[in-house]
Design an enzyme around this catalytic site. Structure first.
Site, mmCIF file in Angstrom:
data_model
loop_
_atom_site.group_PDB
_atom_site.id
_atom_site.type_symbol
_atom_site.label_atom_id
_atom_site.label_comp_id
_atom_site.label_asym_id
_atom_site.label_seq_id
_atom_site.Cartn_x
_atom_site.Cartn_y
_atom_site.Cartn_z
ATOM 1 N N ARG A 134 0.926 -1.382 -0.006
ATOM 2 C CA ARG A 134 0.060 0.090 -0.032
ATOM 3 C C ARG A 134 0.866 0.973 -0.033
ATOM 4 O O ARG A 134 0.342 2.230 -0.347
ATOM 5 C CB ARG A 134 -0.940 0.088 1.132
ATOM 6 C CG ARG A 134 -2.155 -0.946 1.005
ATOM 7 C CD ARG A 134 -3.003 -0.934 2.204
ATOM 8 N NE ARG A 134 -4.484 -1.648 1.815
ATOM 9 C CZ ARG A 134 -5.227 -1.749 2.700
ATOM 10 N NH1 ARG A 134 -4.802 -1.844 3.904
ATOM 11 N NH2 ARG A 134 -6.282 -1.943 2.417
ATOM 12 N N LYS B 136 -15.018 -14.844 6.752
ATOM 13 C CA LYS B 136 -16.173 -14.620 7.233
ATOM 14 C C LYS B 136 -17.198 -14.477 5.970
ATOM 15 O O LYS B 136 -17.105 -13.723 4.936
ATOM 16 C CB LYS B 136 -16.487 -13.441 7.958
ATOM 17 C CG LYS B 136 -15.927 -13.597 9.347
ATOM 18 C CD LYS B 136 -15.801 -12.283 10.070
ATOM 19 C CE LYS B 136 -16.930 -12.289 11.213
ATOM 20 N NZ LYS B 136 -17.063 -11.020 11.908
ATOM 21 N N GLY C 40 -6.565 -6.216 0.657
ATOM 22 C CA GLY C 40 -5.293 -6.337 1.319
ATOM 23 C C GLY C 40 -4.599 -7.605 1.876
ATOM 24 O O GLY C 40 -3.649 -7.884 1.182
ATOM 25 N N GLY D 21 -12.278 -4.148 1.506
ATOM 26 C CA GLY D 21 -13.688 -3.744 1.445
ATOM 27 C C GLY D 21 -14.403 -2.922 0.580
ATOM 28 O O GLY D 21 -15.526 -2.687 -0.017
HETATM 29 C C1 3PG Z 1 -8.458 -1.780 4.870
HETATM 30 O O1 3PG Z 1 -7.557 -2.390 5.665
HETATM 31 O O2 3PG Z 1 -9.286 -2.531 4.636
HETATM 32 C C2 3PG Z 1 -8.432 -0.305 4.798
HETATM 33 O O3 3PG Z 1 -7.183 0.295 5.189
HETATM 34 C C3 3PG Z 1 -9.646 0.124 5.684
HETATM 35 O O4 3PG Z 1 -9.375 -0.050 7.053
HETATM 36 P P1 3PG Z 1 -10.665 -0.397 8.056
HETATM 37 O O5 3PG Z 1 -11.395 -1.670 7.316
HETATM 38 O O6 3PG Z 1 -10.205 -0.201 9.242
HETATM 39 O O7 3PG Z 1 -11.491 0.834 7.574
HETATM 40 MG MG MG Z 2 -6.788 2.141 4.786
#
Ligand code: 3PG
Ligand code: MG
Length: 396
Positions: A35, A200, A353, A377
């Site tokens: 990242r 999940k 990620g 997400g």
């Molecule tokens: C992630 O790691 O998916 C992003 O950096 C978002 O992080 P978060 O789910 O804690 O908002």
């Molecule tokens: Mg983030």
């Protein structure tokens, strides 16, 4: 010269950049800098255009107060190495250190502010509280560039509210990510295969729901497999199970059959006596998981079947590892899927990620994939057809 997106000439201006620098750390060391590397081009372009670049980002999920274990300090060092120029680090986000650090920047220099989530205002559900914090962030800059793709699904101060307070633009990383996701949703070339893993089912419900109408094949691996197996009436031993999702999963299996979408589940599983116990790792049929064991990867037969299903595809989206890939005994399922993605003649997208980190940890060449997304997400929510607040706000 000096122009960035629709911001005009940024030379001499303070530009706040929201990046996603949420990287995995172990004992204070960065274990995957993907990242950070993905954030460099936008930061560099702005610095080269003469901007005074102020980067804001989060790490983990601290509780709205400073917590040394979530400090971005090691990230500032790595960012500096990758940029080939020092990055000034502010030890707070909007306090005295931040103001001092930003005032000390010369044109073309870069600063990183401490974890934006050390402030409760960042993630507050109260618009006024978030807004007040966004005012403080905005006071540090003359313009805003949104480049943290991994957080565009979050309605948070540094992603959403700050864009309403400053002239703003979409960063190159966010633009590239959205471009790929558009290709996945608009008119994907067929066959279109989606591989879902991770622990999940409840995280993936929306996307499964949406993809049942779009993908040709859905391959399911990872911890959520066991809820599917249980829904089919099989025992899963001590494996991860979401009892409350069994009904929903049954509904998906039925809908898939009606709509002609093939859901492929593993036929064999690598089990162990306890979590991470490599010594006891063994392969069993998916329908015969012993009561005292738990599944930690898809088995070799399943890995081969998943690879066979992926290879002829023209479009593949993959989110979530097939097993506990951090340990060699449970990494082969993930490896088989990753390898197959590199072999397709078409667009292969690794989303999230964990899968992105898995691909790198297993030694694959990133260039062998069509696109490796920095957002898990965020890309899932885009594929679910949800509105992403961090994108919508840029359009206003
Ligand atoms: C992630 O790691 O998916 C992003 O950096 C978002 O992080 P978060 O789910 O804690 O908002
Ligand atoms: Mg983030």
């Amino acid at each position: 010269m000096g122009d960035y997106a629709n911001l005009g000439d940024v030379a001499g201006r303070r530009v706040l950049v929201r990046s996603d620098l949420n990287v995995p750390l172990k004992d204070g060391a960065i274990t995957d800098d993907g990242r950070i590397r993905a954030s460099v081009p936008t930061i560099r372009a702005l610095a080269e255009a003469g901007a005074r670049v102020v980067v804001t980002a989060h790490l983990g999920r601290p509780d709205g107060a400073p917590d040394p274990k979530y400090s971005l300090a090691p990230v500032a060092v790595r960012l500096g190495e990758l940029l080939g120029a020092p990055v000034a680090f502010a030890t707070d986000t909007v306090g005295a250190s931040a103001h001092e650090t930003v005032s000390g920047l010369a044109d073309g220099q870069v600063a990183l502010l401490e974890n934006v989530r050390f402030n409760a205002g960042e993630t507050s559900k109260d618009d006024a509280v978030r807004g007040a914090f966004a005012d403080e962030l905005a006071s540090l800059a003359d313009a805003f560039v949104s480049d943290g793709f991994g957080v565009v699904h979050r309605k948070q101060a540094s992603v959403y509210d700050v864009a309403q307070r400053l002239p703003h633009a979409m960063g190159g990383l966010v633009a590239a990510e959205i471009d790929v996701l558009r290709r996945l949703t608009a008119t994907p070339e067929r066959p279109y295969v989606v591989v879902l893993g991770g622990s999940k089912v409840s995280d993936k419900l929306g996307v499964i729901d949406n993809l049942l109408g779009k993908a040709d094949k859905l391959l399911i691996g990872g911890g959520m497999v066991f809820t599917f197996l249980k829904a089919q009436g099989h025992e899963v031993g001590k494996s991860l199970l979401e009892e409350d999702q069994i009904e929903t999963v049954l509904g998906y299996l039925q809908r898939a059959e009606q709509s002609g979408v093939e859901i492929l589940l593993p036929t064999d599983i690598v089990v162990a006596d306890s979590f991470g116990d490599e010594a006891s790792a063994r392969v069993v049929a998916a329908t015969e998981i012993p009561a005292e064991a738990l599944g930690l990867d898809i088995g070799p037969e399943s890995g081969a079947a998943f690879a066979d299903a992926v290879r002829p595809a023209r479009t593949v989206f993959w989110n979530g590892p097939m097993g506990v890939f951090e340990q060699p005994a449970f990494a082969e399922g993930t490896r088989a899927v990753a390898q197959a993605l590199t072999e397709i003649d078409g667009l292969s997208v690794v989303g999230g990620g964990d899968s992105a980190a898995a691909v790198r940890a297993l030694g694959f060449d990133e260039a062998a994939f069509g696109h490796i997304s920095t957002g898990g997400g965020a890309s899932l929510e885009y594929l679910e057809g949800k509105e992403l607040p961090g994108i919508t706000v840029l359009e206003g």
